[in-house]
Design a protein around this motif. Sequence first.
Motif, mmCIF file in Angstrom:
data_model
loop_
_atom_site.group_PDB
_atom_site.id
_atom_site.type_symbol
_atom_site.label_atom_id
_atom_site.label_comp_id
_atom_site.label_asym_id
_atom_site.label_seq_id
_atom_site.Cartn_x
_atom_site.Cartn_y
_atom_site.Cartn_z
ATOM 1 N N GLY A 142 -5.274 3.575 2.721
ATOM 2 C CA GLY A 142 -4.201 3.027 3.537
ATOM 3 C C GLY A 142 -2.814 3.299 2.993
ATOM 4 O O GLY A 142 -1.821 3.133 3.709
ATOM 5 N N ASP A 143 -2.719 3.727 1.721
ATOM 6 C CA ASP A 143 -1.418 4.103 1.165
ATOM 7 C C ASP A 143 -0.868 5.319 1.912
ATOM 8 O O ASP A 143 -1.621 6.035 2.585
ATOM 9 N N PRO A 144 0.433 5.592 1.778
ATOM 10 C CA PRO A 144 1.020 6.717 2.519
ATOM 11 C C PRO A 144 0.299 8.046 2.307
ATOM 12 O O PRO A 144 0.228 8.859 3.230
ATOM 13 N N ASP A 145 -0.252 8.265 1.117
ATOM 14 C CA ASP A 145 -0.966 9.522 0.862
ATOM 15 C C ASP A 145 -2.467 9.380 1.062
ATOM 16 O O ASP A 145 -3.229 10.288 0.734
ATOM 17 N N ALA A 146 -2.890 8.245 1.622
ATOM 18 C CA ALA A 146 -4.330 8.000 1.746
ATOM 19 C C ALA A 146 -4.665 7.258 3.042
ATOM 20 O O ALA A 146 -5.402 6.268 3.034
#
Length: 338
Positions: A285-289
């Motif tokens: 859910g992180d920007p890179d994930a």
Amino acid sequence: MSGEVNGLSTDDDSTWPELKLPELLYSDAVRQVHATIEKEWGFLQRSSCQIAAGRALWNHVIHDPLANLLAGESYLRNLHEKIKKDRLNNAREISGVVLAVRTLWFDSRLEEALNSVNGREAQVVLLGAGMDTRAYRLSCLKDSDVFEVDFPEVLQAKATLLQAAKESTYEHRQIMSKAKSLTRVAADIRENDWLEKLQTSGFLPEKSTVWILEGILYYLTQSQAMQVLTIIADKCTLTHTALLADFMNKPSTTLSNSIFDFYSDWPDHLLPSIGFTHVKLSQIGDPDAHFGLLNDPLNLFNKLRSVPRSLQTHPDDGTPCCRLYLVEASSSSDQKSA
């Protein structure tokens, strides 16, 4: 769940068509392999087919033409039913989305590692490779010697299934390795001799290496996992070493009837303690994930991201804070650490 990936709406009906299984799954050779998997393999080995089913049914973002074949009918039907149920219930997270995000994260981080100054022409080692198809999917491996390490029965089943594809009407380019070379190494990474078997198969300890541990560490005991990580970390003193791995936190290991064992609540502290100098941690859910697959602010993963990692239970409802950490680590000061 809603959003767009590569211009494709992830809640569009065209994204989730009715399940259409390739005729090859019903050939005698392929049916026999999957019957053996169902009858004789343990949970750890069978998990490789579950992961392949995830790639197959999220093919609109992963693009894996071999995933259906490697997953087998039962795992495909099982996951497809869960997806249908989730969509019917307007679930905030569709079944398999974690596998999709995890696969895309590993793909992108691997490509980035191989495009770095130290990563060009690096060896790539997949520990617990299972039914992984990166050697067939990713053109960034064109200058890399790739090693797939797993149980002998897993590698043999995979080889048999791929051979069946070669002898069928599958497009030839789909079953041609894109890697400079591809070597399968029969070894159990829970034992002490896997590195020796890897080197006997052509692995060069002094050559730059990207190690991929996807969906494997938490099946190991604490001592087994630490032994594997320490062996990899020891290579940091020899050459540029990059590690891509996913870690469960402690609450996550309690959800599957003790199937999972190893955990780390703070892998970004653990890895530097054994020799890695650059570590970056991401959560699903992180920007890179998230890759456009987790845009609902109320989905489970986004809710967890707002809770301090030190908490084991969610302050709102007392549910366990089950986290999957995606971690990239390296040993060289000039390795890009985004």
